[in-house]
Design a protein around this motif. Structure first.
Motif, PDB file in Angstrom:
ATOM      1  N   MET A  62       0.899  -1.365   0.090  1.00  0.00           N
ATOM      2  CA  MET A  62      -0.024  -0.124  -0.068  1.00  0.00           C
ATOM      3  C   MET A  62       0.987   1.055   0.226  1.00  0.00           C
ATOM      4  N   GLN A  63       2.148   1.065  -0.326  1.00  0.00           N
ATOM      5  CA  GLN A  63       3.057   2.376  -0.424  1.00  0.00           C
ATOM      6  C   GLN A  63       2.299   3.142  -1.591  1.00  0.00           C
ATOM      7  N   LYS A  64       1.956   2.466  -2.712  1.00  0.00           N
ATOM      8  CA  LYS A  64       1.525   3.233  -3.820  1.00  0.00           C
ATOM      9  C   LYS A  64       0.039   3.892  -3.449  1.00  0.00           C
ATOM     10  N   PHE A  65      -0.269   4.837  -4.216  1.00  0.00           N
ATOM     11  CA  PHE A  65      -1.738   5.250  -4.197  1.00  0.00           C
ATOM     12  C   PHE A  65      -2.031   5.882  -2.875  1.00  0.00           C
ATOM     13  N   ARG A  66      -3.121   5.202  -2.204  1.00  0.00           N
ATOM     14  CA  ARG A  66      -3.773   5.877  -1.034  1.00  0.00           C
ATOM     15  C   ARG A  66      -3.099   5.743   0.177  1.00  0.00           C
ATOM     16  N   GLY A  67      -2.237   4.804   0.657  1.00  0.00           N
ATOM     17  CA  GLY A  67      -1.821   4.450   1.690  1.00  0.00           C
ATOM     18  C   GLY A  67      -1.455   5.414   2.619  1.00  0.00           C
ATOM     19  N   HIS A  68      -0.933   6.339   2.253  1.00  0.00           N
ATOM     20  CA  HIS A  68      -0.268   7.610   3.203  1.00  0.00           C
ATOM     21  C   HIS A  68      -1.603   8.390   3.396  1.00  0.00           C
ATOM     22  N   MET A  69      -2.273   8.479   2.384  1.00  0.00           N
ATOM     23  CA  MET A  69      -3.874   9.179   2.874  1.00  0.00           C
ATOM     24  C   MET A  69      -4.352   8.762   4.130  1.00  0.00           C
ATOM     25  N   ILE A  70      -4.749   7.574   3.881  1.00  0.00           N
ATOM     26  CA  ILE A  70      -5.322   6.589   4.866  1.00  0.00           C
ATOM     27  C   ILE A  70      -4.536   6.608   6.283  1.00  0.00           C
ATOM     28  N   THR A  71      -3.388   6.551   6.438  1.00  0.00           N
ATOM     29  CA  THR A  71      -2.590   6.619   7.632  1.00  0.00           C
ATOM     30  C   THR A  71      -2.791   8.124   7.986  1.00  0.00           C
ATOM     31  N   PHE A  72      -2.670   9.001   7.397  1.00  0.00           N
ATOM     32  CA  PHE A  72      -2.698  10.576   7.471  1.00  0.00           C
ATOM     33  C   PHE A  72      -4.041  10.577   8.482  1.00  0.00           C
ATOM     34  N   LEU A  73      -5.144  10.393   7.732  1.00  0.00           N
ATOM     35  CA  LEU A  73      -6.527  10.559   8.466  1.00  0.00           C
ATOM     36  C   LEU A  73      -6.447   9.958   9.547  1.00  0.00           C
ATOM     37  N   ILE A  74      -6.133   8.681   9.725  1.00  0.00           N
ATOM     38  CA  ILE A  74      -5.971   7.913  10.895  1.00  0.00           C
ATOM     39  C   ILE A  74      -5.461   8.533  12.043  1.00  0.00           C
ATOM     40  N   GLU A  75      -4.075   9.096  11.788  1.00  0.00           N
ATOM     41  CA  GLU A  75      -3.472   9.608  12.688  1.00  0.00           C
ATOM     42  C   GLU A  75      -4.094  10.889  13.243  1.00  0.00           C
ATOM     43  N   HIS A  76      -5.003  11.505  12.498  1.00  0.00           N
ATOM     44  CA  HIS A  76      -5.682  12.855  12.869  1.00  0.00           C
ATOM     45  C   HIS A  76      -6.951  12.574  13.292  1.00  0.00           C
ATOM     46  N   GLY A  77      -7.203  11.344  13.873  1.00  0.00           N
ATOM     47  CA  GLY A  77      -8.634  10.793  14.583  1.00  0.00           C
ATOM     48  C   GLY A  77      -9.622  10.446  13.713  1.00  0.00           C
ATOM     49  N   PHE A  78      -9.383  10.195  12.291  1.00  0.00           N
ATOM     50  CA  PHE A  78     -10.662   9.717  11.667  1.00  0.00           C
ATOM     51  C   PHE A  78     -10.853   8.277  11.543  1.00  0.00           C
ATOM     52  N   ARG A  79     -12.117   7.813  11.491  1.00  0.00           N
ATOM     53  CA  ARG A  79     -12.546   6.495  11.423  1.00  0.00           C
ATOM     54  C   ARG A  79     -12.305   6.364   9.577  1.00  0.00           C
ATOM     55  N   VAL A  80     -11.606   5.515   8.918  1.00  0.00           N
ATOM     56  CA  VAL A  80     -11.441   5.588   7.520  1.00  0.00           C
ATOM     57  C   VAL A  80     -12.152   4.235   6.869  1.00  0.00           C
ATOM     58  N   HIS A  81     -13.168   4.171   6.118  1.00  0.00           N
ATOM     59  CA  HIS A  81     -13.628   3.060   5.548  1.00  0.00           C
ATOM     60  C   HIS A  81     -13.257   3.146   3.952  1.00  0.00           C
ATOM     61  N   CYS A  82     -12.401   2.367   3.439  1.00  0.00           N
ATOM     62  CA  CYS A  82     -12.318   2.049   1.970  1.00  0.00           C
ATOM     63  C   CYS A  82     -13.258   1.354   1.126  1.00  0.00           C
ATOM     64  N   PHE A  83     -13.970   1.735   0.467  1.00  0.00           N
ATOM     65  CA  PHE A  83     -14.904   1.250  -0.420  1.00  0.00           C
ATOM     66  C   PHE A  83     -14.193   0.828  -1.782  1.00  0.00           C
ATOM     67  N   ALA A  84     -14.514  -0.645  -1.947  1.00  0.00           N
ATOM     68  CA  ALA A  84     -13.925  -1.035  -3.501  1.00  0.00           C
ATOM     69  C   ALA A  84     -14.824  -2.212  -3.816  1.00  0.00           C
ATOM     70  N   PRO A  85     -14.754  -2.366  -5.167  1.00  0.00           N
ATOM     71  CA  PRO A  85     -15.740  -3.600  -5.655  1.00  0.00           C
ATOM     72  C   PRO A  85     -15.111  -4.937  -5.810  1.00  0.00           C
ATOM     73  N   ASP A  86     -13.669  -4.856  -5.592  1.00  0.00           N
ATOM     74  CA  ASP A  86     -13.095  -6.157  -5.972  1.00  0.00           C
ATOM     75  C   ASP A  86     -11.847  -6.427  -4.905  1.00  0.00           C
ATOM     76  N   TYR A  87     -12.259  -6.512  -3.765  1.00  0.00           N
ATOM     77  CA  TYR A  87     -11.197  -6.865  -2.935  1.00  0.00           C
ATOM     78  C   TYR A  87     -11.001  -8.350  -2.886  1.00  0.00           C
ATOM     79  N   ASP A  88      -9.463  -8.599  -2.611  1.00  0.00           N
ATOM     80  CA  ASP A  88      -9.117 -10.150  -2.623  1.00  0.00           C
ATOM     81  C   ASP A  88      -8.523  -9.942  -1.278  1.00  0.00           C
ATOM     82  N   ALA A  89      -8.248 -11.223  -0.801  1.00  0.00           N
ATOM     83  CA  ALA A  89      -7.774 -11.508   0.823  1.00  0.00           C
ATOM     84  C   ALA A  89      -6.288 -10.545   1.093  1.00  0.00           C
ATOM     85  N   GLN A  90      -5.465 -10.391  -0.113  1.00  0.00           N
ATOM     86  CA  GLN A  90      -4.263  -9.672   0.003  1.00  0.00           C
ATOM     87  C   GLN A  90      -4.673  -8.309   0.313  1.00  0.00           C
ATOM     88  N   SER A  91      -5.738  -7.586  -0.587  1.00  0.00           N
ATOM     89  CA  SER A  91      -5.702  -6.083  -0.333  1.00  0.00           C
ATOM     90  C   SER A  91      -6.796  -6.004   0.599  1.00  0.00           C
TER      91      SER A  91
END
Length: 366
Positions: free
Chosen positions: A1-30
């Motif tokens: 998750m270094q690419k794309f949204r990983g840092h945005m997600i951790t940034f928001l969590i560090e600032h007190g947000f609950r983060v839900h990531c919506f996607a239509p094609d999750y697999d076990a790894q993602s």
């Protein structure tokens, strides 16, 4: 998750947000990767392609239900189709804040795409829909000046809500320059093997370069795509077999290939946003040869951090590649300037502060 949204997600969590990531094609790894970041993966019904409005209605209905169930306060959406369904769903669900990001408009809006009545009809329908829906967004983020003008026109009297960013954020420590080594000069095409991204021009230019300098490496990283614009597996295997390029296929981590004698070549005429490959290459102190396509040429200081050539011109491409082959000292010189630019322009936290400045007034903007 270094690419794309990983840092945005951790940034928001560090600032007190609950983060839900919506996607239509999750697999076990993602799914696990999202959970490891501290966020919650959420499945929703969505067709990535296709123009059937019934599919969009299914997505909207599902999103409305989940926005209400999860008590969502802020929606951040990106790519054109998700922007449409998410903005409508957020409006119905009365989500207080909606941010949209246009990361390039794709070949539907490409000036060089072949003409067809169907394409024109779809383009008109998408534009009309975006004009109606995009003003629901509290802020719209774009990555180049062409998309800024496009979004501003769609927003009308709300054009002041459009903000241009230098990419979606990059971990410049993760994409740090390699130690200098004596490896052969390597030109790299990295991305989906779409003809509109210039893979054919890269192969033709590489053939010219290798005819003159056979020791030079010309590397293709990426795989064939289901898009009709993609090169076929037979074509890329033939190019590799004939010695024009070395095809490495998809690589989950491209950093090891970008040593201090590497140059990214992106001869695209695809309507990009701001290509991730350009950001990563500059951050790793590698010069870039690209075109004047949206989001590409405007990131390169011609002759300083790389070169900007005309699209669809394999000879112009070969000339710049040969220049580097004959002036290898310029690679490190341009690369150092590119690295300094990346540190200033692409750093993740700085971009996240700009995106979420209205939600985080206590966070000082750099």
């Amino acid at each position: 998750m270094q690419k794309f949204r990983g840092h945005m997600i951790t940034f928001l969590i560090e600032h007190g947000f609950r983060v839900h990531c919506f996607a239509p094609d999750y697999d076990a790894q993602s799914r696990k990767a999202i959970e490891d970041l501290g966020a919650t993966p959420v499945d929703f019904e969505h067709e990535r392609s296709g123009t059937n409005p019934l599919g969009a209605l299914v997505s909207i209905r599902d999103l409305v239900r989940q926005f209400k169930r999860l008590n969502i306060d802020v929606v951040f959406c990106y790519f054109l189709k998700p922007i449409v369904v998410s903005n409508i769903a957020a409006k119905i669900a009365k989500v207080p804040t909606v941010y949209s990001m246009i990361e390039g408009r794709g070949m539907l809006f490409g000036e060089n795409a072949p003409f067809s009545f169907k394409r024109q009809a779809v383009k008109r329908a998408v534009t009309t829909t975006l004009r109606a829906v995009l003003p629901f967004s509290d802020r719209v983020f774009v990555l180049n000046k062409e998309d800024r003008a496009f979004a501003g026109g769609l927003m009308g009297s709300k054009a002041g809500r459009v903000t241009q960013l230098n990419g979606i954020g990059l971990d410049i420590d993760y994409y740090a320059p390699h130690d200098y080594d004596e490896q052969p000069l390597r030109f790299i095409f990295c991305g989906r093997l779409l003809k509109s991204k210039g893979v054919v021009e890269f192969v033709r230019a590489s053939e010219k370069v290798r005819a003159k300098y056979p020791e030079v490496e010309c590397t293709v990283i990426g795989d064939v795509d289901e898009n009709v614009d993609s090169a076929t597996r037979e074509e890329i295997e033939s190019w590799d077999r004939e010695g024009h390029v070395d095809w490495l296929g998809f690589q989950p981590d491209t950093r090891p290939f970008f040593h201090r004698h590497a140059v990214l070549v992106l001869p695209t005429f695809y309507p990009e946003g701001l290509p991730r490959s350009i950001q990563e290459s500059l951050s790793m102190a590698c010069p870039v040869i690209t075109t004047e396509a949206p989001g590409c040429g405007e990131q390169i200081d011609d002759g300083v951090t790389g070169f900007v050539v005309k699209s669809r011109d394999s000879q112009a491409l070969a000339d710049k590649m040969i220049y580097f082959a004959e002036n290898t000292d310029r690679i490190a010189e341009m690369g150092e300037v590119g690295r300094r630019y990346a540190e200033k322009a692409f750093e993740s936290d700085a971009i996240n502060r700009i995106i979420f400045r209205d939600l985080l007034p206590s966070v000082r903007l750099k």
